[in-house]
Design an enzyme around this catalytic site. Structure first.
Site, PDB file in Angstrom:
ATOM      1  N   HIS A  61       9.297 -27.259   2.620  1.00 21.78           N
ATOM      2  CA  HIS A  61      10.796 -27.489   2.762  1.00 21.78           C
ATOM      3  C   HIS A  61      11.316 -27.189   4.033  1.00 21.78           C
ATOM      4  O   HIS A  61      12.176 -27.264   4.689  1.00 21.78           O
ATOM      5  CB  HIS A  61      11.673 -27.185   1.511  1.00 21.78           C
ATOM      6  CG  HIS A  61      11.613 -25.484   1.518  1.00 21.78           C
ATOM      7  ND1 HIS A  61      11.870 -24.923   0.328  1.00 21.78           N
ATOM      8  CD2 HIS A  61      11.467 -24.525   2.460  1.00 21.78           C
ATOM      9  CE1 HIS A  61      11.787 -23.722   0.495  1.00 21.78           C
ATOM     10  NE2 HIS A  61      11.396 -23.314   1.686  1.00 21.78           N
ATOM     11  N   ASP A  66      -3.807 -20.967  11.797  1.00 20.62           N
ATOM     12  CA  ASP A  66      -2.618 -21.963  11.984  1.00 20.62           C
ATOM     13  C   ASP A  66      -2.933 -23.068  11.169  1.00 20.62           C
ATOM     14  O   ASP A  66      -3.891 -23.856  11.117  1.00 20.62           O
ATOM     15  CB  ASP A  66      -2.421 -22.323  13.488  1.00 20.62           C
ATOM     16  CG  ASP A  66      -0.964 -23.252  13.468  1.00 20.62           C
ATOM     17  OD1 ASP A  66      -0.600 -23.809  12.441  1.00 20.62           O
ATOM     18  OD2 ASP A  66      -0.883 -23.248  14.728  1.00 20.62           O
ATOM     19  N   MET A  67      -2.028 -23.030  10.247  1.00 21.69           N
ATOM     20  CA  MET A  67      -2.217 -24.432   8.919  1.00 21.69           C
ATOM     21  C   MET A  67      -2.285 -25.862   9.648  1.00 21.69           C
ATOM     22  O   MET A  67      -2.658 -26.756   8.885  1.00 21.69           O
ATOM     23  CB  MET A  67      -1.205 -24.052   7.941  1.00 21.69           C
ATOM     24  CG  MET A  67       0.250 -24.412   8.116  1.00 21.69           C
ATOM     25  SD  MET A  67       1.390 -24.051   7.003  1.00 21.69           S
ATOM     26  CE  MET A  67       3.028 -24.292   7.935  1.00 21.69           C
ATOM     27  N   ASP A  94      -2.532 -17.009   7.159  1.00 21.78           N
ATOM     28  CA  ASP A  94      -1.135 -17.145   7.753  1.00 21.78           C
ATOM     29  C   ASP A  94      -1.547 -16.921   9.132  1.00 21.78           C
ATOM     30  O   ASP A  94      -2.533 -16.309   9.542  1.00 21.78           O
ATOM     31  CB  ASP A  94      -0.329 -16.012   7.070  1.00 21.78           C
ATOM     32  CG  ASP A  94       1.322 -16.440   7.087  1.00 21.78           C
ATOM     33  OD1 ASP A  94       1.740 -17.020   8.252  1.00 21.78           O
ATOM     34  OD2 ASP A  94       1.890 -16.053   5.990  1.00 21.78           O
ATOM     35  N   LYS A 121       3.561 -22.589  -1.391  1.00 17.30           N
ATOM     36  CA  LYS A 121       4.442 -22.111  -2.112  1.00 17.30           C
ATOM     37  C   LYS A 121       5.598 -21.989  -1.386  1.00 17.30           C
ATOM     38  O   LYS A 121       5.884 -21.091  -0.265  1.00 17.30           O
ATOM     39  CB  LYS A 121       4.319 -20.939  -2.806  1.00 17.30           C
ATOM     40  CG  LYS A 121       5.634 -20.263  -3.634  1.00 17.30           C
ATOM     41  CD  LYS A 121       5.429 -18.716  -4.055  1.00 17.30           C
ATOM     42  CE  LYS A 121       5.461 -17.962  -2.932  1.00 17.30           C
ATOM     43  NZ  LYS A 121       6.685 -17.781  -2.121  1.00 17.30           N
TER      44      LYS A 121
END
Length: 372
Positions: A278, A260-261, A240, A274
């Site tokens: 969205h 940073d993803m 995260d 998870k």
């Protein structure tokens, strides 16, 4: 004038119209149900009922719930409305002595048990923080701008109803509001605990054989810890942003990685997303999933991505309504959306995946296994 349309309505048509009018009235004032639910959560009425063994009479509630004496006559009206809405179950009890007044007994039911702060009752974390998050002024204010946003020339990629209402993004405005941050973090923690417990119970085969897992945007590590406790042989880590995990120390088999993803996901046999995708547009989801595919491609065999998110479409009207309500929430707060299976399929292909399997065992959510 058309003779058919000008004919008087038959009795059964009158009944249908009056039923429809009542339904429309309830929808129009639906916000009162949300506010009443918020009130009983803040007054901890579900916990009071639990302490009375799951049910309490009105006199018992009136003597226990912390409200001003001047307002005691109004609590029964609040409880009656929520019982009619299905939040509690009401039972009329006749007087047991002489000419005493009959009373009403209020019971916890399947819905209100989720609000009790006792895992032995609700099977996991209390969902009360989620109710409080859904009714914060920041969210309510954004919803009041929905019609104005729909008429605005601004691109949806650069403005949301939330931004129109508050002049900034949710994380920008909310990040400066300590009270909102507290509510938000408690709600995310409760939701993570609830969903993670379901996932490891209902989808054990999905995690079987995995030796390492990284929970992308996993916050304080609630989900990763639940997985690590259920599967001690899995080395779990949380990725995260630095400001999110600042001050959180590694716990047992769970490690925290700042990053940073959008740029990089640490190598692992499985990557968990998870309730992440969205929040993002299709284009951003493809970018995130591409980074995840790179992360699971370092071993001798390709790993998998585990997605816990909404797949719209359910035979249950209640679950379907919850799914499309979540979609509207994402539209209002972020430039995100919930997706139907064909939408998921499209972004999986664009991110370089060719296989996926949907497990519809998490209520309004699903667990999706995705592999190259």
């Amino acid at each position: 004038m058309d003779m058919v349309t000008s004919m008087p309505l038959e009795a059964n048509s009158n009944g249908q119209i009056l039923q429809a009018e009542a339904e429309l009235f309830c929808h129009s004032f639906g916000y009162l149900k949300s506010m009443a639910l918020q009130s009983v959560v803040k007054l901890r009425i579900p916990d009071v009922l639990h302490r009375y063994g799951g049910a309490a009479s009105l006199p018992e509630l009136l003597s226990t719930v912390p409200i001003h004496p001047n307002k005691l006559p109004y609590l029964p009206r609040l409880m009656k409305m929520l019982a009619a809405a299905g939040i509690f179950t009401a039972e009329d009890v006749p007087a047991t002595v002489g000419d005493g007044e009959p009373t009403t007994l209020y019971h916890l039911n399947a819905v209100s048990r989720l609000l009790v702060d006792d895992a032995s009752v609700n099977g996991g974390a209390s969902m009360s923080p989620c109710v409080l998050l859904g009714t914060v002024p920041l969210f309510l204010g954004a919803s009041l701008k929905l019609h104005e946003w729909l008429q605005s020339e601004e691109q949806a990629t650069t403005e949301t109803p939330f931004m129109l209402a508050h002049g900034g993004t949710l994380y920008g405005i909310g990040g400066r509001d300590s009270e909102f941050n507290t509510v938000f973090n408690k709600a995310m923690g409760a939701s993570s605990e609830f969903v993670a417990a379901l996932a490891v119970r209902e989808c054990r085969d999905v995690f079987a054989g995995i030796k390492s897992l990284v929970d992308v945007a996993g916050g304080n590590g609630t989900t990763a810890r639940t997985i690590a406790e259920a599967f001690p042989y899995v080395k779990c880590s949380v990725l995260d942003l630095p400001q999110v995990i600042q001050g959180i120390s590694s716990h047992g088999t769970v490690e925290f990685v700042a990053g940073d993803m959008m740029e990089f996901v640490p190598p692992a046999e499985a990557v968990l997303l998870k309730y992440v995708l969205h929040n993002w547009s299709d284009q951003d989801c493809v970018k995130i999933l591409t980074r995840c595919r790179e992360a699971i491609s370092h071993g001798e065999k390709a790993g998998k991505v585990i997605i816990i998110d909404t797949v719209v479409g359910s035979p249950s009207q209640q679950i379907l309504e919850s799914q499309v309500t979540m979609d509207l929430s994402m539209m209002m707060l972020f430039n995100g959306k919930v997706r139907e299976e064909q939408n998921w399929h499209k972004i999986f292909l664009e991110a370089g995946f060719s296989h996926y399997k949907i497990h519809n065992v998490l209520g309004m959510r699903s667990l999706i296994e995705v592999q190259p």
